[in-house]
Design a protein around this motif. Structure first.
Motif, PDB file in Angstrom:
ATOM      1  N   GLU A  21       3.116 -26.027 -27.330  1.00 18.96           N
ATOM      2  CA  GLU A  21       4.358 -26.926 -26.714  1.00 18.96           C
ATOM      3  C   GLU A  21       2.778 -26.973 -25.890  1.00 18.96           C
ATOM      4  OE1 GLU A  21       4.879 -29.600 -26.275  1.00 18.96           O
ATOM      5  OE2 GLU A  21       5.324 -30.329 -24.769  1.00 18.96           O
ATOM      6  N   ARG A  22       3.389 -26.379 -24.725  1.00 23.45           N
ATOM      7  CA  ARG A  22       2.055 -26.443 -22.995  1.00 23.45           C
ATOM      8  C   ARG A  22       0.860 -26.047 -23.989  1.00 23.45           C
ATOM      9  NH1 ARG A  22       5.171 -21.642 -21.799  1.00 23.45           N
ATOM     10  NH2 ARG A  22       3.137 -20.597 -22.107  1.00 23.45           N
ATOM     11  N   LEU A  23       0.445 -25.656 -24.522  1.00 19.00           N
ATOM     12  CA  LEU A  23      -1.010 -25.162 -25.346  1.00 19.00           C
ATOM     13  C   LEU A  23      -1.790 -26.986 -25.295  1.00 19.00           C
ATOM     14  CD1 LEU A  23      -1.396 -22.740 -27.525  1.00 19.00           C
ATOM     15  CD2 LEU A  23      -2.323 -22.977 -24.856  1.00 19.00           C
ATOM     16  N   ILE A  24      -0.690 -27.937 -25.830  1.00 14.32           N
ATOM     17  CA  ILE A  24      -1.130 -29.260 -27.391  1.00 14.32           C
ATOM     18  C   ILE A  24      -0.729 -30.309 -25.643  1.00 14.32           C
ATOM     19  CG2 ILE A  24      -0.196 -30.514 -28.046  1.00 14.32           C
ATOM     20  CD1 ILE A  24       0.632 -28.912 -30.452  1.00 14.32           C
ATOM     21  N   SER A  25       0.276 -29.743 -24.622  1.00 16.16           N
ATOM     22  CA  SER A  25       0.542 -31.085 -23.822  1.00 16.16           C
ATOM     23  C   SER A  25      -0.609 -30.496 -22.892  1.00 16.16           C
ATOM     24  CB  SER A  25       1.435 -30.850 -22.632  1.00 16.16           C
ATOM     25  OG  SER A  25       1.957 -29.256 -22.852  1.00 16.16           O
ATOM     26  N   GLN A  63       9.020 -32.472 -28.410  1.00 19.62           N
ATOM     27  CA  GLN A  63       9.053 -32.639 -29.717  1.00 19.62           C
ATOM     28  C   GLN A  63       8.633 -33.887 -30.592  1.00 19.62           C
ATOM     29  OE1 GLN A  63      10.202 -29.501 -30.789  1.00 19.62           O
ATOM     30  NE2 GLN A  63      10.569 -28.611 -29.615  1.00 19.62           N
ATOM     31  N   PRO A  64       7.849 -33.065 -31.532  1.00 19.42           N
ATOM     32  CA  PRO A  64       8.601 -34.786 -32.765  1.00 19.42           C
ATOM     33  C   PRO A  64       9.588 -35.758 -33.263  1.00 19.42           C
ATOM     34  CG  PRO A  64       7.430 -32.307 -34.273  1.00 19.42           C
ATOM     35  CD  PRO A  64       8.054 -32.245 -32.549  1.00 19.42           C
ATOM     36  N   CYS A  65       8.980 -36.737 -33.367  1.00 21.93           N
ATOM     37  CA  CYS A  65      10.338 -37.285 -33.538  1.00 21.93           C
ATOM     38  C   CYS A  65      10.734 -37.376 -35.507  1.00 21.93           C
ATOM     39  CB  CYS A  65      10.133 -39.249 -33.331  1.00 21.93           C
ATOM     40  SG  CYS A  65       8.765 -39.398 -34.329  1.00 21.93           S
ATOM     41  N   GLY A  66       9.668 -36.976 -36.365  1.00 28.00           N
ATOM     42  CA  GLY A  66      10.432 -36.729 -37.781  1.00 28.00           C
ATOM     43  C   GLY A  66      10.557 -38.095 -38.360  1.00 28.00           C
ATOM     44  N   GLN A  67      10.635 -38.865 -37.600  1.00 27.74           N
ATOM     45  CA  GLN A  67      11.170 -40.572 -37.997  1.00 27.74           C
ATOM     46  C   GLN A  67       9.541 -41.210 -38.335  1.00 27.74           C
ATOM     47  OE1 GLN A  67      13.960 -40.663 -39.044  1.00 27.74           O
ATOM     48  NE2 GLN A  67      14.334 -38.816 -38.383  1.00 27.74           N
ATOM     49  N   CYS A  68       8.351 -40.810 -37.631  1.00 29.23           N
ATOM     50  CA  CYS A  68       7.218 -41.743 -37.650  1.00 29.23           C
ATOM     51  C   CYS A  68       6.196 -41.923 -39.000  1.00 29.23           C
ATOM     52  CB  CYS A  68       6.547 -41.542 -36.184  1.00 29.23           C
ATOM     53  SG  CYS A  68       5.570 -40.328 -35.969  1.00 29.23           S
ATOM     54  N   ALA A  69       5.923 -42.258 -39.351  1.00 31.52           N
ATOM     55  CA  ALA A  69       4.670 -42.777 -40.746  1.00 31.52           C
ATOM     56  C   ALA A  69       4.435 -41.591 -40.358  1.00 31.52           C
ATOM     57  CB  ALA A  69       4.128 -44.112 -40.196  1.00 31.52           C
TER      58      ALA A  69
END
Lengths: 333, 379
Positions: A21-25, A63-69
């Motif tokens: 998460e740190r690396l990506i942000s 955190q990813p939402c898991g709901q979007c397309a």
């Protein structure tokens, strides 16, 4: 459901999730990683989480939402820019990699970045691995390559030197026990499952069909005979073990079980109180540990590992196992 | 979602879209066909990730007789769906999608129910704004594609060479392709391109497919370029292609600026001679023909040898031959391809030496089409 509880991987490997998460942000992600660890320790789950985190259009609290397309496409395996390569046979061949290389040279369909996950990367043939080298070292566009393996030592050193290796700590037995109970499998098997590597899916399928205990019983009988210095053990390979392990995955699994048991015996000789991976067969293991001289236990474990390597080189199972039995028995005289 | 439509019109559009649908793919949903119904049109989408084709049938189109009862969208398994639609009995058909993502197809007395997938998981094609669109006549685009894709590399060791490099700069479009043995470059003026400035690589396969898709009825094609994709609008059909990543090698410095020997011939006659010579060269190990040019004696001799079969020798009829004597060998297949795309006109070949690449241009040098072939060392 809050985001923190939504992804099981955040509980299984919280430190690795935080790290990525740190690396990506901070946009510091490298372009090639090797996730090394058992399937149970969450290697593929983390690869999926990284994909979700990068592509999700609605990231909340990191955190990813898991709901979007985008998330839905990844979760159903339909995302055009997140490709997974899995072995179709016993190996990943040059042809499989050819498609991958063509894909790597293309721009994304929906995203600028593209993610390629290669599962069981240890099964890459040397030719296939070599044809990947150039692309791992210098991909033509913005890509993220994640190699996943349970047997890091079987990868070419030229691949290892081109990727960042992430070692996954094994999943705690308590986690697996909880999961097994959920699936209706006896939780006593948890310590064994956390030690088993690649054969976990096979073992799990067997446990669900109640077919794992005959294997363990056969192993128990064989070890007990060996403990008595009884050449009957040699016969048992033909009469008891072979009828149970007709297929290749079962043979691999049985070898894994044998190696864990022999290691347990070795450990038991030095620290008798150490927890065993076979709670139901503890008595046999303790007995064998007291009946064998330490040199035999060491030799048995070493020979079993050598025999396992030969099994992967397509040597017949029965011959290997009988040879192992003979080697152990001969060491007493 | 529910609509009724004329089956023939539907099949015609379906065939256009089906070109792009993947037969085998790592992304399961791409084996499907996406149907999207809005209040005023039906849109079909097919894709194999590399290329995507989107075609619309507006409610205003008379032949379609499209009646929209309820908008919606679904992804249907294309192979079955196509077979079913083609075999339905009546002229009209009705498709109704249930809440459980099943499509009920009815026509006359027959009724099919097939399982579909939710359309949310289908890749979204980019919306490329029209403000930077370029207009190209369809026949020019077809010609540019035919002239360049022949030189596209078929080997994936250098993926960038499997594409055609397209540069739009100073109101001109330059298309170039090379497989390192030959090169083909075409430049066309773009009226109204303004200050458009692009540098992209389009996969050769996409362009071949595009050329096949352009209907005869379309006169002008609208080209729009985005970061990841290029869009060609052919009337009601939109053709998307992904691009190739990486920098194309600098090909401008490969083109020779001067020559020592020049030969002008009629393309079709020379092509026939090359084909005759290649009958033997194909039988030999290295597929080579030899061209000996002697301006003093005013002869040009083409020959080929196969140790197993025999030899062929032919004196070429030419329009002009100037410069130094030259003895050069090359692959006849490259020459055949090169002459084929020039069409029935005169071509000029300009040579510098037996080991330097030579150029092939139409004799009237205004067409901005140049090809390069690398000779083969035979001594």
């Amino acid at each position: 459901m809050t985001a923190e509880t939504a992804w099981p991987i955040t509980q299984l490997q919280p430190r690795l999730v935080n790290r990525f998460e740190r690396l990506i942000s901070r946009d510091q992600l490298a372009h090639a990683y090797l996730f090394s660890g058992t399937q149970e320790s969450g290697t593929t789950a983390l690869a999926q989480w990284v994909g979700l985190r990068l592509f999700c259009s609605n990231v909340h609290n990191g955190q990813p939402c898991g709901q979007c397309a985008q998330c839905k496409q990844i979760l159903s395996g339909n995302h055009p820019d997140f490709l997974k390569i899995q072995p179709t046979g016993a190996t990943i061949k040059v042809d499989d990699i050819r498609d991958l290389r063509q894909e790597m040279a293309r721009t994304g369909l929906e995203q600028a970045k593209r993610i390629f996950e290669i599962d069981q990367a240890d099964l890459l043939t040397p030719g296939a691995a070599n044809s990947l080298l150039k692309f791992i070292e210098e991909p033509p566009g913005p890509v993220l390559i994640i190699l996943v393996t349970e047997q890091k030592q079987r990868l070419l050193s030229t691949i290892l030197s081109r990727v960042q290796v992430i070692d996954f700590p094994p999943a705690p037995a308590a986690n697996i026990a909880a999961q097994l109970t959920d699936e209706g499998v006896a939780p006593e098997l948890a310590p064994l499952f956390s030690a088993l590597g690649a054969s976990v899916p096979t073992a799990r399928a067997l446990a669900e069909d109640q077919a794992l205990s005959p294997l363990l019983d056969a192993l128990d009988q064989w070890l007990a005979a060996l403990g008595r210095h009884d050449w009957q053990a040699f016969i048992l390979v033909q009469t008891q073990i072979m009828p149970l392990v007709k297929e290749r995955p079962l043979q691999t699994l049985f070898f894994d079980l044998t190696i864990i048991a022999l290691q347990d015996i070795l450990v038991a000789q030095y620290t008798p109180a150490a927890p065993s991976h076979f709670p139901q067969h503890q008595a046999t293991l303790t007995a064998v540990a007291s009946q064998w001289p330490p040199t035999t236990a060491t030799l048995a474990a070493a020979q079993a590992l050598a025999a396992q390597a030969r099994l992967q080189g397509n040597v017949a199972f029965q011959g290997l196992f009988e040879r192992l039995t003979a080697q152990i028995l001969s060491s007493f005289s | 979602m529910k609509f009724t439509i004329n089956r023939d019109t539907f099949i015609k559009t379906l065939n256009d879209v089906s070109r792009a649908i993947a037969t085998k793919t790592t992304i399961p949903i791409l084996t499907g066909l996406k149907l999207d119904l809005t209040a005023d049109q039906l849109t079909m989408t097919g894709s194999d990730a590399d290329i995507s084709i989107e075609a619309s049938i507006p409610v205003t189109q008379d032949t379609a007789a499209l009646q929209i009862a309820e908008p919606g969208s679904i992804v249907l398994p294309s192979r079955f769906f196509t077979e079913i639609v083609k075999r339905l009995p009546e002229k009209e058909m009705t498709i109704t999608v249930t809440d459980t993502q099943q499509a009920v197809i009815t026509s006359g007395q027959s009724e099919f129910t097939i399982n579909g997938q939710i359309s949310d998981e289908y890749p979204l094609l980019p919306e490329i704004a029209a403000d930077h669109s370029l207009q190209l006549p369809a026949d020019v685009l077809r010609e540019v594609i035919a002239q360049t894709v022949i030189a596209v590399s078929t080997q994936d060791s250098r993926p960038i060479l499997t594409g055609v490099h397209i540069v739009i700069h100073d109101g001109a479009l330059l298309a170039v392709a090379t497989d390192t043995h030959r090169l083909s470059q075409r430049v066309v003026r773009l009226d109204g391109a303004g200050d458009a400035d692009y540098d992209i690589n389009i996969p050769g396969r996409s362009l071949t497919e595009l050329a096949r898709t352009i209907p005869d009825t379309v006169a002008t094609i609208d080209v729009r370029i985005a970061e990841n994709q290029v869009l060609f609008r052919l009337g009601d059909t939109a053709f998307f292609s992904r691009l190739l990543e990486g920098n194309y090698p600098d090909t401008q410095r490969l083109l020779p600026t001067e020559h020592t020997t020049a030969l002008t011939v009629a393309a079709d006659a020379f092509q026939a001679a090359i084909e005759r010579a290649s009958l033997l060269s194909h039988e030999s190990r290295n597929n080579v023909v030899r061209l000996v040019l002697t301006p003093e004696a005013n002869t040009a001799v083409l020959s080929s040898t196969s140790p197993d079969v025999g030899t062929v020798q032919e004196e070429i009829a030419f329009k002009t031959l100037t410069g130094d004597t030259l003895d050069i060998s090359f692959n006849p297949d490259y020459m055949k391809d090169a002459l084929r795309v020039v069409g029935p006109s005169d071509v000029t070949m300009a040579f510098t030496s037996a080991l330097r690449p030579f150029t092939i241009e139409p004799a009237e040098a205004t067409s901005q089409f140049i090809q390069l072939i690398t000779p083969i060392r035979t001594f």
